[in-house]
Design a protein around this motif. Sequence first.
Motif, short mmCIF file in Angstrom:
data_model
loop_
_atom_site.label_atom_id
_atom_site.label_comp_id
_atom_site.label_asym_id
_atom_site.label_seq_id
_atom_site.Cartn_x
_atom_site.Cartn_y
_atom_site.Cartn_z
N LEU A 176 0.82 -1.20 0.00
CA LEU A 176 0.00 0.00 0.00
C LEU A 176 0.87 1.26 0.00
O LEU A 176 0.52 2.27 -0.62
N ALA A 177 2.02 1.20 0.68
CA ALA A 177 2.94 2.34 0.69
C ALA A 177 3.46 2.61 -0.72
O ALA A 177 3.60 3.78 -1.12
N VAL A 178 3.75 1.56 -1.47
CA VAL A 178 4.22 1.73 -2.85
C VAL A 178 3.12 2.35 -3.71
O VAL A 178 3.39 3.22 -4.54
N LEU A 179 1.86 1.93 -3.49
CA LEU A 179 0.75 2.51 -4.26
C LEU A 179 0.58 3.99 -3.95
O LEU A 179 0.36 4.81 -4.85
N VAL A 180 0.68 4.35 -2.67
CA VAL A 180 0.58 5.77 -2.29
C VAL A 180 1.74 6.55 -2.89
O VAL A 180 1.56 7.65 -3.43
N SER A 181 2.93 5.99 -2.80
CA SER A 181 4.11 6.65 -3.36
C SER A 181 3.94 6.85 -4.87
O SER A 181 4.24 7.93 -5.39
N PHE A 182 3.46 5.82 -5.56
CA PHE A 182 3.23 5.96 -6.99
C PHE A 182 2.22 7.06 -7.27
O PHE A 182 2.40 7.87 -8.18
N PRO A 234 -0.68 11.99 3.34
CA PRO A 234 -0.37 10.74 2.64
C PRO A 234 1.05 10.26 2.80
O PRO A 234 1.32 9.06 2.75
N TRP A 235 1.98 11.20 3.03
CA TRP A 235 3.38 10.81 3.15
C TRP A 235 3.64 9.91 4.36
O TRP A 235 4.60 9.14 4.36
N ALA A 236 2.79 9.99 5.36
CA ALA A 236 2.95 9.12 6.54
C ALA A 236 2.82 7.66 6.15
O ALA A 236 3.33 6.77 6.85
N TRP A 265 -5.79 6.58 1.04
CA TRP A 265 -4.95 7.53 0.33
C TRP A 265 -4.54 6.99 -1.04
O TRP A 265 -4.44 7.75 -2.01
N ALA A 266 -4.32 5.68 -1.13
CA ALA A 266 -3.96 5.09 -2.43
C ALA A 266 -5.10 5.29 -3.43
O ALA A 266 -4.87 5.69 -4.58
N VAL A 267 -6.34 5.03 -2.99
CA VAL A 267 -7.50 5.20 -3.87
C VAL A 267 -7.66 6.66 -4.28
O VAL A 267 -7.87 6.98 -5.47
N VAL A 268 -7.55 7.56 -3.32
CA VAL A 268 -7.72 8.99 -3.60
C VAL A 268 -6.66 9.48 -4.59
O VAL A 268 -6.97 10.17 -5.58
N LEU A 269 -5.41 9.11 -4.36
CA LEU A 269 -4.33 9.61 -5.21
C LEU A 269 -4.38 9.01 -6.61
O LEU A 269 -4.13 9.70 -7.61
N LEU A 270 -4.69 7.71 -6.71
CA LEU A 270 -4.80 7.09 -8.02
C LEU A 270 -5.97 7.68 -8.80
O LEU A 270 -5.87 7.90 -10.02
N ALA A 271 -7.09 7.93 -8.12
CA ALA A 271 -8.24 8.55 -8.79
C ALA A 271 -7.92 9.97 -9.22
O ALA A 271 -8.27 10.40 -10.32
N LEU A 272 -7.23 10.71 -8.35
CA LEU A 272 -6.84 12.07 -8.69
C LEU A 272 -5.88 12.07 -9.88
O LEU A 272 -5.96 12.93 -10.77
N GLY A 273 -4.97 11.09 -9.89
CA GLY A 273 -4.06 10.96 -11.03
C GLY A 273 -4.80 10.71 -12.31
O GLY A 273 -4.45 11.23 -13.38
N ARG A 274 -5.88 9.90 -12.24
CA ARG A 274 -6.70 9.63 -13.42
C ARG A 274 -7.36 10.90 -13.93
O ARG A 274 -7.39 11.17 -15.13
#
Length: 289
Positions: A176-182, A234-236, A265-274
């Motif tokens: 999950l940390a890798v997904l948030v980082s990505f 998210p950085w935490a 945070w992974a879902v939010v960031l990936l969706a925002l990236g989309r």
Amino acid sequence: MPVSAKPGGPPRGRPPRTAPAGAARLYLAVAAGSFRRYSTYRAATLAGAFTNTVFGFILAYSFLALWQARPGLGGYDTAQAVTYIWVSQALLVTVAVWGGGFQDDVQERFRTGDIAVDLYRPVDFQGWWLAGDLGRAGFHLVARGAAPMIAGALVFDLRVPHDPLVWAGFLLSVLLAVLVSFGLRYLVVLTGFWLHDSDGVRSVMLVVSMFFSGMLLPIGLFPGLLGEIAPLLPWASLVQVPTDVFLERSTGAGLLGALGFQAAWAVVLLALGRIVQLLATRRVVVQGG
């Protein structure tokens, strides 16, 4: 000459998307290829593992001195504090706290104009780079993560969990940390659609990631309002949360809460990236191609 794309995706005439089963096989192949690619840089891997180990010793002895002067600082005992250092060193490159990985590849493609070719491929742009980053992270977890931990365990009395369920929770937390980082790095790299060079934004993100991830110091030691806000960012998820899972500071409902925090945070960031990707590809201007 500028290359333009219609709103919402690549130009007309692009081949249809790969079927779900075929897409899954493709992404697995991309991840495996990325793992093999990074495994070819043996000298760089050994040098990086050595560097992580050296800095681990420097920080571990610094933490020992600090915790001897202030026992129980931040709720960590001395063994936990030293273990925190070695786990964070093991995760440093795995979760790309300093950035890099696919960011370097995408930025180079902006410079050469090859980014236009990427938008014509019958594969999801975000999914392609995510698969590659997972392969990179998998290699670094083994190659760059194991060596510092082994070196630290040989010299210091580390707090290593014995329960297999704790290890399973830790590995899930690392994923999950890798997904948030990505997700964070993907948003940074997308600025290249407007700036054509995201180095400035990457430099800012580097400083923020180092400070708020818990890499330099556990977030629990931050004072006042900063200490209340930092755990919510998210950085935490990058270092602090996986390390606390490893140290069994997050157990039971606390573990579910920590994993849920990372997943959210992974879902939010990936969706925002989309969303940002769709905005970026409304009109793609490529220099150099």
